[in-house]
Design an enzyme around this catalytic site. Structure first.
Site, PDB file in Angstrom:
ATOM      1  CG  ASP A 198       1.466  -5.679   1.526  1.00 43.58           C
ATOM      2  OD1 ASP A 198       1.469  -5.818   0.306  1.00 43.58           O
ATOM      3  OD2 ASP A 198       1.585  -6.636   2.329  1.00 43.58           O
ATOM      4  CD  GLU A 233      -2.378  -5.607  -1.932  1.00 45.32           C
ATOM      5  OE1 GLU A 233      -2.132  -5.881  -0.750  1.00 45.32           O
ATOM      6  OE2 GLU A 233      -2.009  -6.316  -2.871  1.00 45.32           O
TER       7      GLU A 233
HETATM    8  C1  GLC Z   1       0.541  -7.857  -0.994  1.00 48.50           C
HETATM    9  C2  GLC Z   1       1.656  -7.575  -1.974  1.00 48.50           C
HETATM   10  C3  GLC Z   1       2.203  -8.865  -2.476  1.00 48.50           C
HETATM   11  C4  GLC Z   1       2.742  -9.644  -1.311  1.00 48.50           C
HETATM   12  C5  GLC Z   1       1.674  -9.824  -0.251  1.00 48.50           C
HETATM   13  C6  GLC Z   1       2.254 -10.311   1.021  1.00 48.50           C
HETATM   14  O1  GLC Z   1      -0.553  -8.441  -1.601  1.00 48.50           O
HETATM   15  O2  GLC Z   1       1.199  -6.739  -2.999  1.00 48.50           O
HETATM   16  O3  GLC Z   1       3.213  -8.675  -3.418  1.00 48.50           O
HETATM   17  O4  GLC Z   1       3.205 -10.885  -1.737  1.00 48.50           O
HETATM   18  O5  GLC Z   1       1.032  -8.618   0.052  1.00 48.50           O
HETATM   19  O6  GLC Z   1       3.009  -9.306   1.615  1.00 48.50           O
END
Ligand code: GLC
Length: 538
Positions: free
Chosen positions: A225, A294
């Site tokens: 993440d 991500e």
């Molecule tokens: C990432 C997740 C998102 C979350 C953020 C903070 O972007 O996909 O849903 O709010 O991280 O953890």
């Protein structure tokens, strides 16, 4: 549509003179990855929130639609300020989702069916109720420097003021004053999500231990993440320059160019460490555990990460801004081509249509586009990721401001919340025509079910006499399994399909002629197909 798919197979068979050797491909190259947002998948205990037992009860759904890997968004203990992305214990399960034993059962049941399980790894921050943060606030070792603390600067009247102009991804401040410690802490997201300090080796070790914990249990991979935000420069006196993007208010993240807080080179070391931690554990099938990160970035930037030890950086080109309403066939083709042309040699492409943070594809292209978009996703060479509900063409639900749950939406107030709130894409999966679409027995699920659930649901689409989105999805997944579709560790065909005339009509034509070397049909014909023969380098 069946005719279309057989036609495709037929063409492919003509070219695929060599027998596919699927063993050369790793599971994450041949599997569809299916993203589950646990709160919204299936509720087993009637509290209106999905849970692990609910997922276990629906494993046959994955078998039916032919997905071989599931990725679960966070299910760890959390105060749920960011619905699980604010973790207060990385190695347990929040009671709202069940127990660690439920997770073990899910893992075992998935593995029995040859389905891999990928979990969300949230390294950038914890909850402000995590014991590490509470100890850090008290200044207790070894947690004192687990987070990014600063004195700030002295204001004119002797008060402390924040050290710089940095902005939160969710909008507004990143520095929160803590009375007890008499310092500011940094939070790239919510103030309830303090950032871990990756310049502290003990933090790195603790987070490696989290990976070890789940790897030892047998999870097959992690989705990392918010990797971009992992490091900030040490010198917090540095202000970030303005982006000069027109019309962006000072409060909004995009107001600044994030040269000191995003995508810093130190990230490489952290990824390498996670890779090493994963590699300490043997896997049942001998394939190293999978890591996808991500990362909303240009192909050049995201592909750089391939060298660091992750298997894939998510390719969000089709998501953000992605296949918007005015993006026709050529526009889609160009986005797809970028992935293929920018990839370093021997790297593996991937495509995504949606996730829990962005608008659903049906929101952008209309409900009728569901089939076309799934055909596109599932026929492209590379790993596809499907967001739950895409297989039935689920649509977004309008959620009034008063009922909005997502903090990102709430941060922007009534005027602008619809631009940012992620609630509409996170509504319960529609299983059948029963009350609350069979998602829950509760009177009110945590987010509302779409009104169209009586027709748009898994059960109805399964039994439909006409080819439904779900049935098409299943056929496409089967197509991907066909040996004619893959060769020598690579998919042979590269097919780019789109809706061309924007009417979202099916685009396979029975009488279509497909020349031997790739062709590009005109936009109103709605199909781009290119098959590569075995001598060509993909
Ligand atoms: C990432 C997740 C998102 C979350 C953020 C903070 O972007 O996909 O849903 O709010 O991280 O953890």
């Amino acid at each position: 549509m069946r005719v279309g798919l057989s036609l495709l197979l037929l063409i492919c068979s003509v070219f695929c003179s060599e027998i596919t050797d699927k063993t050369k491909l790793k599971w994450w190259q041949t599997s569809i990855i299916y993203q589950i947002y646990p709160r919204s998948f299936k509720d087993s205990d009637g509290d209106g929130v999905g849970d692990l037992k609910g997922i276990i009860s629906k494993i046959d759904h994955f078998v039916y639609i032919g997905v071989k890997a599931i990725w679960l968004s966070p299910f760890y203990p959390s105060p749920m300020k960011d619905f699980g992305y604010d973790i207060s214990n990385h190695t347990d399960v929040d009671p709202i989702f069940g127990t660690l034993d439920d997770f073990r059962t899910l893992l075992t049941e998935c593995h029995k069916r040859d389905i891999k399980v990928i979990i969300d790894f949230v390294p950038n921050h914890t909850s402000d109720l995590h014991p590490w943060f509470l100890a850090s606030v008290r200044g207790e070792e070894p947690y004192k420097d687990f987070y990014v603390w600063t004195d700030g600067i002295e204001g004119p009247d002797g008060t402390r003021i924040k050290p710089n102009n940095w902005l939160s991804v969710f909008g507004g401040e990143v520095w929160k004053w803590n009375e007890q410690r008499q310092q500011f802490y940094y939070h790239a997201f919510l103030e309830e999500q303090p950032d871990l300090n990756y310049r502290n080796p003990k933090v790195i070790e603790e987070m490696n231990n989290v990976i070890r914990f789940w790897s030892e249990m047998g999870v097959d991979g992690i989705r990392v993440d918010a990797i971009t935000n992992l490091y900030e420069v040490e010198d917090v006196s540095l202000n970030e320059p303005l982006s000069e993007k027109p019309g962006v208010p000072e409060f909004q993240y995009e107001y600044l160019n994030h040269i000191y807080t995003s995508n810093l080179p130190e990230i490489e070391g952290a990824i390498r460490g996670w890779r090493n931690a994963m590699n300490e554990f043997k896997t049942e099938d001998g394939v190293p555990r999978f890591m996808v990160v991500e990362f909303y970035e240009t192909p050049e930037k995201r592909n750089a990460y391939l060298g660091y030890g992750c298997d894939l950086p998510f390719n969000f080109d089709l998501v953000d801004p992605g296949i918007t309403a005015d993006c026709g066939g050529r526009c889609i083709r160009d986005m797809v081509d970028i992935e293929y042309s920018a990839l370093p040699k021997h790297s593996w492409p991937n495509f995504v249509l949606g996730n829990h943070d962005r608008k659903r594809i049906t929101k952008k292209r209309g409900a009728g586009a569901a089939n076309a978009m799934n055909m596109l996703l599932l026929t492209l060479r590379g790993t596809p990721t499907t967001y739950y509900g895409e297989e039935i063409g689920m649509e977004e639900v309008y959620v009034p401001f008063e009922d909005t749950k997502d903090p990102w939406g709430l941060n922007y107030g009534k005027e602008r919340y619809t631009e940012f709130s992620r609630d509409p894409c996170r509504t319960p999966l529609q299983w059948n025509g029963d009350s609350q679409s069979g998602f829950t027995t509760a009177e009110k699920p945590w987010l509302p079910v779409h009104d169209n659930y009586r027709t748009v649901n898994v059960e109805t689409q399964k039994t439909s006499k006409e080819l439904s989105p779900l049935q098409l999805y299943k056929q496409l997944a089967e197509l991907r399994e066909n040996t004619a579709f893959q060769k020598d560790g690579r998919f042979l065909g590269r097919i780019i399909a789109h809706t061309g005339n924007m009417k979202n009509e099916p685009f396979y034509k029975e009488d279509m002629e497909v020349p031997l070397n790739g062709i590009l049909l005109q936009p109103d014909q709605g199909l781009v197909i290119e098959l590569l023969n075995k001598r060509q380098e993909l």
